[in-house]
Design a protein around this motif. Structure first.
Motif, mmCIF file in Angstrom:
data_model
loop_
_atom_site.group_PDB
_atom_site.id
_atom_site.type_symbol
_atom_site.label_atom_id
_atom_site.label_comp_id
_atom_site.label_asym_id
_atom_site.label_seq_id
_atom_site.Cartn_x
_atom_site.Cartn_y
_atom_site.Cartn_z
ATOM 1 N N ALA A 62 39.880 51.163 38.488
ATOM 2 C CA ALA A 62 40.647 50.101 38.579
ATOM 3 C C ALA A 62 40.261 49.245 39.854
ATOM 4 N N GLU A 63 40.044 49.858 40.828
ATOM 5 C CA GLU A 63 39.441 49.370 42.028
ATOM 6 C C GLU A 63 38.164 48.616 41.985
ATOM 7 N N ALA A 68 35.517 43.243 40.416
ATOM 8 C CA ALA A 68 34.950 42.423 39.464
ATOM 9 C C ALA A 68 35.747 41.244 38.939
ATOM 10 N N PHE A 69 36.764 41.640 38.870
ATOM 11 C CA PHE A 69 37.839 40.365 38.297
ATOM 12 C C PHE A 69 37.738 39.358 39.505
ATOM 13 N N ASN A 70 37.853 39.628 40.623
ATOM 14 C CA ASN A 70 37.673 38.527 41.617
ATOM 15 C C ASN A 70 36.423 38.017 41.744
ATOM 16 N N ILE A 79 43.293 34.859 41.830
ATOM 17 C CA ILE A 79 42.947 35.882 42.733
ATOM 18 C C ILE A 79 43.754 37.120 42.542
ATOM 19 N N ASP A 80 43.320 38.298 42.159
ATOM 20 C CA ASP A 80 43.975 39.570 41.849
ATOM 21 C C ASP A 80 44.838 39.178 40.687
ATOM 22 N N ALA A 81 44.436 38.334 39.894
ATOM 23 C CA ALA A 81 45.148 38.070 38.523
ATOM 24 C C ALA A 81 46.526 37.378 38.667
ATOM 25 N N VAL A 82 46.632 36.764 39.902
ATOM 26 C CA VAL A 82 47.866 36.366 40.152
ATOM 27 C C VAL A 82 47.759 34.855 39.879
ATOM 28 N N LEU A 141 28.254 41.219 31.824
ATOM 29 C CA LEU A 141 28.972 42.300 32.067
ATOM 30 C C LEU A 141 28.995 43.269 31.014
ATOM 31 N N SER A 142 28.596 44.750 31.185
ATOM 32 C CA SER A 142 28.506 45.687 30.343
ATOM 33 C C SER A 142 29.992 46.027 29.936
ATOM 34 N N PRO A 143 30.007 46.834 28.637
ATOM 35 C CA PRO A 143 31.337 47.253 28.169
ATOM 36 C C PRO A 143 32.056 48.029 29.282
ATOM 37 N N ALA A 144 31.226 48.813 29.914
ATOM 38 C CA ALA A 144 32.070 49.929 31.076
ATOM 39 C C ALA A 144 32.432 48.650 32.188
ATOM 40 N N ALA A 145 31.895 47.775 32.403
ATOM 41 C CA ALA A 145 32.396 46.718 33.569
ATOM 42 C C ALA A 145 33.686 45.852 33.107
ATOM 43 N N ILE A 146 33.627 45.980 31.797
ATOM 44 C CA ILE A 146 34.703 44.951 31.146
ATOM 45 C C ILE A 146 35.997 45.830 31.202
#
Ligand code: HEC
Length: 158
Positions: A62-63, A68-70, A79-82, A141-146
């Motif tokens: 998750a970390e 990755a998300f940001n 940011i942070d999906a907010v 993005l690899s499946p693992a990254a997703i």
């Protein structure tokens, strides 16, 4: 009486329109190729791993997923999906329905279905009537990254 438009002028107008259109297409959304997600500290995903997110409930994943998300997604999903008015839907609300299902077997199927939808949405992006609303990430993005991103979103779900 106005003279008819000469063919050459019509052609010039047409090519101006085409040029504008093609430059609009050239600026279409693409996945940022500079995004780097290091999943080497996570267990590798086995070839015959069961379906669904293999990193569900893994805080390290998750970390990694949050970072990755940001990098990759916050521009359109916040940011942070907010989501504070960005173009994309609020991804923290994606997982509201499954936990409400009482039957554990049906609930598990719902989660797997959401996993599948998530992976495909991110890999293939979202294109409607030829307009790219979200770029495809499968080359970046690899499946693992997703799955780390999915773990991050689930850990912040509200
Ligand atoms: C250029 C903007 C943009 C970027 C970058 C982007 N998205 Fe999206 N995303 C959108 C838009 C717009 C939609 C809604 C598209 C539609 O339904 O037609 C969407 C839809 C989605 C959906 C489907 C949500 C649903 O409930 O239907 C998921 C999942 C998703 N994005 C995840 C991501 C992830 C993860 C990333 C980063 C790897 C990302 N997006 C990057 C714009 C973007």
């Amino acid at each position: 009486m106005a003279a008819p438009m000469p063919a050459r002028r019509i052609l010039r107008c047409l090519s101006a329109v085409l040029l504008t259109l093609s430059s609009a297409l050239a600026t279409a959304e693409v996945a940022d190729p500079n995004v780097v997600v290091d999943t080497s500290s996570l267990p590798p995903i086995a070839v015959n791993a069961p379906e669904g997110n293999p990193y569900r409930g893994n805080p390290r994943a998750a970390e990694i997923g949050r970072a990755a998300f940001n990098q990759a997604c916050s521009r359109c999903h916040g940011i942070d999906a907010v989501n504070k008015g960005q173009v994309g839907p609020d991804l923290l609300k994606m997982d509201r329905s499954c936990p409400r299902i009482a039957d554990p077997v049906v609930r598990q199927l719902c989660v797997l279905d959401q996993d599948d939808f998530f992976l495909k949405s991110v890999q293939d992006g979202k294109t409607r009537v030829g307009v790219v609303h979200m770029p495809a990430w499968k080359e970046v993005l690899s499946p693992a990254a997703i799955w780390t991103i999915r773990s991050f979103l689930e850990s912040s779900s509200r």
